[in-house]
Design a protein around this motif. Sequence first.
Motif, PDB file in Angstrom:
ATOM      1  N   VAL A  64       0.039  -0.460  19.317  1.00 50.65           N
ATOM      2  CA  VAL A  64      -1.150  -0.543  18.460  1.00 50.65           C
ATOM      3  C   VAL A  64      -0.861  -0.294  16.983  1.00 50.65           C
ATOM      4  CG1 VAL A  64      -2.698   0.075  20.342  1.00 50.65           C
ATOM      5  CG2 VAL A  64      -1.847   1.854  18.828  1.00 50.65           C
ATOM      6  N   ALA A  65       0.314   0.184  16.631  1.00 50.55           N
ATOM      7  CA  ALA A  65       0.623   0.501  15.228  1.00 50.55           C
ATOM      8  C   ALA A  65       0.460  -0.687  14.285  1.00 50.55           C
ATOM      9  CB  ALA A  65       2.036   1.071  15.115  1.00 50.55           C
ATOM     10  N   PRO A  66       0.857  -1.899  14.672  1.00 51.06           N
ATOM     11  CA  PRO A  66       0.643  -3.013  13.750  1.00 51.06           C
ATOM     12  C   PRO A  66      -0.825  -3.261  13.423  1.00 51.06           C
ATOM     13  CG  PRO A  66       2.258  -3.622  15.396  1.00 51.06           C
ATOM     14  CD  PRO A  66       1.681  -2.297  15.807  1.00 51.06           C
ATOM     15  N   LEU A  67      -1.711  -2.972  14.358  1.00 52.65           N
ATOM     16  CA  LEU A  67      -3.143  -3.152  14.096  1.00 52.65           C
ATOM     17  C   LEU A  67      -3.712  -2.012  13.260  1.00 52.65           C
ATOM     18  CD1 LEU A  67      -4.186  -4.246  17.687  1.00 52.65           C
ATOM     19  CD2 LEU A  67      -3.770  -5.709  15.705  1.00 52.65           C
ATOM     20  N   VAL A  68      -3.277  -0.800  13.550  1.00 51.94           N
ATOM     21  CA  VAL A  68      -3.813   0.376  12.872  1.00 51.94           C
ATOM     22  C   VAL A  68      -3.314   0.455  11.431  1.00 51.94           C
ATOM     23  CG1 VAL A  68      -3.827   2.908  12.885  1.00 51.94           C
ATOM     24  CG2 VAL A  68      -4.082   1.645  15.019  1.00 51.94           C
ATOM     25  N   THR A  69      -2.029   0.212  11.220  1.00 53.73           N
ATOM     26  CA  THR A  69      -1.455   0.353   9.885  1.00 53.73           C
ATOM     27  C   THR A  69      -1.354  -0.966   9.132  1.00 53.73           C
ATOM     28  OG1 THR A  69       0.787   0.157  10.736  1.00 53.73           O
ATOM     29  CG2 THR A  69      -0.131   2.375  10.561  1.00 53.73           C
ATOM     30  N   ARG A  70      -1.878  -2.039   9.701  1.00 52.49           N
ATOM     31  CA  ARG A  70      -1.935  -3.370   9.064  1.00 52.49           C
ATOM     32  C   ARG A  70      -0.573  -3.840   8.560  1.00 52.49           C
ATOM     33  NH1 ARG A  70      -6.349  -2.084   5.144  1.00 52.49           N
ATOM     34  NH2 ARG A  70      -6.992  -0.311   6.319  1.00 52.49           N
ATOM     35  N   TYR A  71       0.314  -4.090   9.515  1.00 55.91           N
ATOM     36  CA  TYR A  71       1.630  -4.643   9.172  1.00 55.91           C
ATOM     37  C   TYR A  71       1.443  -5.997   8.500  1.00 55.91           C
ATOM     38  CZ  TYR A  71       4.337  -1.385  12.114  1.00 55.91           C
ATOM     39  OH  TYR A  71       4.937  -0.294  12.656  1.00 55.91           O
ATOM     40  N   ASP A 114       0.805  -1.218   0.000  1.00 55.26           N
ATOM     41  CA  ASP A 114       0.000   0.000   0.000  1.00 55.26           C
ATOM     42  C   ASP A 114       0.843   1.276   0.000  1.00 55.26           C
ATOM     43  OD1 ASP A 114       0.993  -0.143   2.561  1.00 55.26           O
ATOM     44  OD2 ASP A 114      -0.953   0.018   3.550  1.00 55.26           O
ATOM     45  N   GLY A 115       2.167   1.151  -0.077  1.00 61.29           N
ATOM     46  CA  GLY A 115       3.037   2.307  -0.158  1.00 61.29           C
ATOM     47  C   GLY A 115       3.503   2.857   1.181  1.00 61.29           C
ATOM     48  N   PHE A 116       3.006   2.293   2.292  1.00 62.47           N
ATOM     49  CA  PHE A 116       3.399   2.766   3.619  1.00 62.47           C
ATOM     50  C   PHE A 116       4.587   1.940   4.096  1.00 62.47           C
ATOM     51  CE2 PHE A 116       3.066   2.735   8.267  1.00 62.47           C
ATOM     52  CZ  PHE A 116       3.130   4.090   8.514  1.00 62.47           C
ATOM     53  N   ASP A 117       5.733   2.569   4.223  1.00 64.08           N
ATOM     54  CA  ASP A 117       6.917   1.861   4.692  1.00 64.08           C
ATOM     55  C   ASP A 117       6.908   1.813   6.211  1.00 64.08           C
ATOM     56  OD1 ASP A 117       8.011   1.247   2.224  1.00 64.08           O
ATOM     57  OD2 ASP A 117       9.054   3.176   2.087  1.00 64.08           O
ATOM     58  N   ARG A 118       6.755   0.618   6.741  1.00 59.14           N
ATOM     59  CA  ARG A 118       6.661   0.440   8.186  1.00 59.14           C
ATOM     60  C   ARG A 118       7.967   0.725   8.910  1.00 59.14           C
ATOM     61  NH1 ARG A 118       2.822  -1.216   5.177  1.00 59.14           N
ATOM     62  NH2 ARG A 118       0.855  -1.691   6.161  1.00 59.14           N
ATOM     63  N   HIS A 119       9.072   0.661   8.202  1.00 64.16           N
ATOM     64  CA  HIS A 119      10.337   0.890   8.898  1.00 64.16           C
ATOM     65  C   HIS A 119      10.450   2.327   9.391  1.00 64.16           C
ATOM     66  CE1 HIS A 119      11.632   2.191   4.861  1.00 64.16           C
ATOM     67  NE2 HIS A 119      12.543   2.908   5.495  1.00 64.16           N
ATOM     68  N   VAL A 178       1.544  -9.811   8.061  1.00 61.18           N
ATOM     69  CA  VAL A 178       1.512 -10.857   9.083  1.00 61.18           C
ATOM     70  C   VAL A 178       2.809 -11.664   9.090  1.00 61.18           C
ATOM     71  CG1 VAL A 178       0.278 -12.913   9.848  1.00 61.18           C
ATOM     72  CG2 VAL A 178      -0.987 -10.968   8.947  1.00 61.18           C
ATOM     73  N   ALA A 179       3.389 -11.882   7.936  1.00 59.43           N
ATOM     74  CA  ALA A 179       4.569 -12.728   7.836  1.00 59.43           C
ATOM     75  C   ALA A 179       5.850 -12.035   8.294  1.00 59.43           C
ATOM     76  CB  ALA A 179       4.752 -13.207   6.399  1.00 59.43           C
ATOM     77  N   GLY A 180       5.830 -10.715   8.443  1.00 58.30           N
ATOM     78  CA  GLY A 180       7.042  -9.981   8.787  1.00 58.30           C
ATOM     79  C   GLY A 180       7.309  -9.939  10.284  1.00 58.30           C
ATOM     80  N   HIS A 181       8.513  -9.524  10.611  1.00 57.46           N
ATOM     81  CA  HIS A 181       8.925  -9.396  12.005  1.00 57.46           C
ATOM     82  C   HIS A 181       8.548  -8.034  12.587  1.00 57.46           C
ATOM     83  CE1 HIS A 181      11.269 -13.011  11.579  1.00 57.46           C
ATOM     84  NE2 HIS A 181      11.881 -12.492  10.528  1.00 57.46           N
ATOM     85  N   ALA A 182       8.139  -7.129  11.753  1.00 55.45           N
ATOM     86  CA  ALA A 182       7.903  -5.752  12.188  1.00 55.45           C
ATOM     87  C   ALA A 182       6.805  -5.654  13.239  1.00 55.45           C
ATOM     88  CB  ALA A 182       7.557  -4.875  10.988  1.00 55.45           C
ATOM     89  N   ALA A 183       5.717  -6.375  13.046  1.00 50.18           N
ATOM     90  CA  ALA A 183       4.592  -6.272  13.979  1.00 50.18           C
ATOM     91  C   ALA A 183       4.979  -6.738  15.376  1.00 50.18           C
ATOM     92  CB  ALA A 183       3.406  -7.078  13.456  1.00 50.18           C
ATOM     93  N   ALA A 184       5.575  -7.886  15.466  1.00 43.85           N
ATOM     94  CA  ALA A 184       5.969  -8.411  16.777  1.00 43.85           C
ATOM     95  C   ALA A 184       7.046  -7.535  17.409  1.00 43.85           C
ATOM     96  CB  ALA A 184       6.462  -9.844  16.644  1.00 43.85           C
TER      97      ALA A 184
END
Length: 147
Positions: A99-106, A54-59, A108-114
């Motif tokens: 709450v960022a992983p829930l709000v921005t929909r990280y 979606d173009g949003f870089d979670r890093h 699921v397979a990545g390590h970023a959410a955890a």
Amino acid sequence: MSWTTRRAEPRSDTAAQPAPTTPAIAHGAAVASFLAGLWLVMAPFALRYQSAEDGFDRHWTSVLAGSVVLVCSLVHAMAPRETPWLLPVLFAVGAWLVVAPLVTRYPVAGHAAANDSVTGAVVVLATLSSAAAALRRGPRLRLRDRP
């Protein structure tokens, strides 16, 4: 002519006053927050966060939040009595990371959410323990109350 040095006598008014101390919990919480912030800045590169479709870089969430945590925890560790207003800032950033992983929909397979959720929880817990230590210390000194 004789040159002699005279030893300065310790002043009795300063020798009797103990140096102000901060509880070990407050220092431990500041160190934990600082290390969490440092990890948040390095984690996207160490764990190779995935780019989102979606173009949003979670890093950038981790890097920006980590930078805020780094600066705030460092400033608060240096002057905890003068910067109690930083505790709500640290708490808010830590809560956002939880709450960022829930709000921005990280992904699921990545390590970023955890990683962001766990590190955010560490920041929140460190902030709460620092606030509890500050409440036990009592009221902060005002500038005019200092010796």
